[in-house]
Scaffold this motif. Structure first.
Motif, PDB file in Angstrom:
ATOM      1  N   PRO A   1       0.784  -1.234   0.000  1.00  0.00           N
ATOM      2  CA  PRO A   1       0.000   0.000   0.000  1.00  0.00           C
ATOM      3  C   PRO A   1       0.815   1.283   0.000  1.00  0.00           C
ATOM      4  O   PRO A   1       0.341   2.321  -0.445  1.00  0.00           O
ATOM      5  N   LEU A   2       2.052   1.258   0.492  1.00  0.00           N
ATOM      6  CA  LEU A   2       2.852   2.474   0.568  1.00  0.00           C
ATOM      7  C   LEU A   2       3.780   2.638  -0.636  1.00  0.00           C
ATOM      8  O   LEU A   2       3.739   3.641  -1.333  1.00  0.00           O
ATOM      9  N   SER A   3       4.614   1.627  -0.888  1.00  0.00           N
ATOM     10  CA  SER A   3       5.575   1.718  -1.994  1.00  0.00           C
ATOM     11  C   SER A   3       5.011   1.211  -3.309  1.00  0.00           C
ATOM     12  O   SER A   3       5.614   1.397  -4.357  1.00  0.00           O
ATOM     13  N   HIS A   4       3.847   0.544  -3.270  1.00  0.00           N
ATOM     14  CA  HIS A   4       3.204  -0.017  -4.451  1.00  0.00           C
ATOM     15  C   HIS A   4       4.124  -0.981  -5.204  1.00  0.00           C
ATOM     16  O   HIS A   4       4.145  -1.029  -6.433  1.00  0.00           O
ATOM     17  N   ASP A   5       4.896  -1.762  -4.428  1.00  0.00           N
ATOM     18  CA  ASP A   5       5.707  -2.833  -5.005  1.00  0.00           C
ATOM     19  C   ASP A   5       4.822  -4.059  -5.246  1.00  0.00           C
ATOM     20  O   ASP A   5       3.977  -4.396  -4.414  1.00  0.00           O
TER      21      ASP A   5
ATOM     22  N   LEU B   1      -1.091   3.410   8.341  1.00  0.00           N
ATOM     23  CA  LEU B   1      -0.017   2.732   7.609  1.00  0.00           C
ATOM     24  C   LEU B   1       1.324   3.438   7.741  1.00  0.00           C
ATOM     25  O   LEU B   1       2.373   2.792   7.703  1.00  0.00           O
ATOM     26  N   ASP B   2       1.302   4.770   7.881  1.00  0.00           N
ATOM     27  CA  ASP B   2       2.595   5.464   7.960  1.00  0.00           C
ATOM     28  C   ASP B   2       3.294   5.254   9.303  1.00  0.00           C
ATOM     29  O   ASP B   2       4.406   5.734   9.516  1.00  0.00           O
ATOM     30  N   ARG B   3       2.646   4.516  10.230  1.00  0.00           N
ATOM     31  CA  ARG B   3       3.304   4.158  11.489  1.00  0.00           C
ATOM     32  C   ARG B   3       4.059   2.838  11.375  1.00  0.00           C
ATOM     33  O   ARG B   3       4.712   2.409  12.324  1.00  0.00           O
TER      34      ARG B   3
ATOM     35  N   PRO C   1      10.223   7.937   2.010  1.00  0.00           N
ATOM     36  CA  PRO C   1      10.596   7.717   0.609  1.00  0.00           C
ATOM     37  C   PRO C   1       9.928   6.466   0.047  1.00  0.00           C
ATOM     38  O   PRO C   1       9.732   5.485   0.755  1.00  0.00           O
ATOM     39  N   VAL C   2       9.566   6.538  -1.225  1.00  0.00           N
ATOM     40  CA  VAL C   2       9.006   5.395  -1.931  1.00  0.00           C
ATOM     41  C   VAL C   2       9.921   5.096  -3.113  1.00  0.00           C
ATOM     42  O   VAL C   2      10.255   5.986  -3.891  1.00  0.00           O
TER      43      VAL C   2
ATOM     44  N   VAL D   1      11.273   8.602  -4.589  1.00  0.00           N
ATOM     45  CA  VAL D   1      10.690   9.928  -4.410  1.00  0.00           C
ATOM     46  C   VAL D   1      10.159  10.026  -2.993  1.00  0.00           C
ATOM     47  O   VAL D   1       9.979   9.019  -2.311  1.00  0.00           O
ATOM     48  N   GLN D   2       9.924  11.242  -2.536  1.00  0.00           N
ATOM     49  CA  GLN D   2       9.311  11.418  -1.243  1.00  0.00           C
ATOM     50  C   GLN D   2       8.533  12.721  -1.232  1.00  0.00           C
ATOM     51  O   GLN D   2       8.766  13.619  -2.055  1.00  0.00           O
TER      52      GLN D   2
END
Length: 333
Positions: free
Chosen positions: A27-31, A79-81, A201-202, A209-210
């Motif tokens: 969900p965060l880095s979309h890997d 999620l950012d935690r 950063p992603v 990028v961030q």
């Protein structure tokens, strides 16, 4: 609340039932990644977009920690935690029928009813991977293709030896690619902004990028600023200066010349005057026809060169076209 062991075995059953080649997305880095092994104490995944550390075990106790954070904190967890590189855990947990990721709110939450997951449609993914290359309807793509052709036909490492008309073509194409790539880059940035959380950063295959914040300051009205400073004990004469716009207005109603108040330095530069769009379109169509008619290894090499260029489009935006600079005393260029 059901014990974690019940939810864990439900999750393992869902993982065992995944179709072959099923792809999930973090969900965060979309890997993108796939589950390669399901064990009692861990789940092994393999990233599809990474060249290093592509295989990784996800331990049961870490899933339990995430589970308890969600169920004990009002039914959701931000999620950012998550610790760095931990976003595969909510992606896998979302396969459980009672857990769902809400990317708009940036949380993973527990639901009473069945939920959606981070599982990509396998049929769509497989079809996309096997689909032939298509030409995007983008101006930057057409100009990039023409630029590749021009770079191949000239020894650009020795610019002094290239004919003037060829240099004009190169400059025109570089200018067009720069402008169109920058427009597309801004469109991409607008979409990315909604997917980035704070300053995390992603990463992607070519970089990262961030999300950052830029502060723009604008002075309040002159009267308000001067009164505020005077109340703080600052004499208004200390902050008053020459306003360039007001000076220009004064020049228009006096007999003074620009040289009376400005020190001017002139620099010559090259500027694109016009573009022969018909000529470009004709050459572009010829390249497309050549690519379509070419088979085997030669076609693959040309396609690879185009792909490599697309990957470097962002670098091309660093080319700076000529600009006129008028340096004036007391002001910025």
């Amino acid at each position: 609340m059901a014990p974690f062991s019940v939810s864990w075995h439900t999750l393992l059953e869902e993982l065992d039932a995944l179709p072959e080649g099923a792809t999930l997305i973090t969900p965060l880095s979309h890997d993108r990644f796939r589950v390669t092994d399901v064990q009692e104490q861990r789940v092994v995944i393999e990233f599809l977009d990474r060249e290093i550390d592509e295989t990784r075990p996800l331990q049961r106790d870490q899933f339990e920690t995430l589970y308890r954070r969600i169920t004990e904190e009002a039914g959701d967890f931000e999620l950012d935690r998550l610790p760095a590189d931990a976003d595969p855990f909510p992606a896998v947990l979302s396969l459980h029928p009672r857990f769902e990721i809400d990317e708009d709110r940036g949380v993973i939450e527990e639901k009473e009813e069945a939920t959606t997951s981070q599982l990509l449609d396998t049929a769509e993914t497989s079809e996309s991977d096997e689909h032939e290359r298509t030409e995007p309807d983008l101006e930057v793509y057409a100009d990039a293709l023409l630029l590749v052709d021009a770079l191949e036909r000239h020894e650009v490492d020795v610019l002094e030896e290239i004919e003037t008309d060829a240099l004009v073509n190169l400059y025109t194409l570089l200018s067009d690619v720069q402008r169109n790539a920058n427009d597309l880059r801004q469109d991409v940035a607008d979409v990315l902004l909604n997917r980035l959380h704070h300053d995390r950063p992603v990463s992607g295959p070519f970089g990262s990028v961030q999300r950052t914040t830029r502060r723009n300051r604008t002075l309040k009205g002159d009267k308000e600023v001067l009164e505020t400073l005077e109340e703080a004990g600052i004499d208004r004469e200390r902050v008053l200066g020459v306003d360039r716009e007001k000076v220009d207005d004064a020049l228009e109603v006096t007999e003074l010349s620009e040289s009376d108040v400005y020190e001017t330095e002139e620099r010559e530069y090259v500027r694109k005057a016009e573009v022969d769009e018909e000529r470009k379109e004709s050459r572009l169509q010829g390249l497309k026809d050549q690519l379509a008619a070419t088979g085997g290894e030669e076609a693959e090499e040309l396609r690879q060169e185009i792909e490599d260029l697309e990957a470097r489009i962002d670098e091309l935006t660093e080319f700076k076209s000529g600009q006129a600079y008028h340096t004036r005393a007391g002001g910025e260029p």
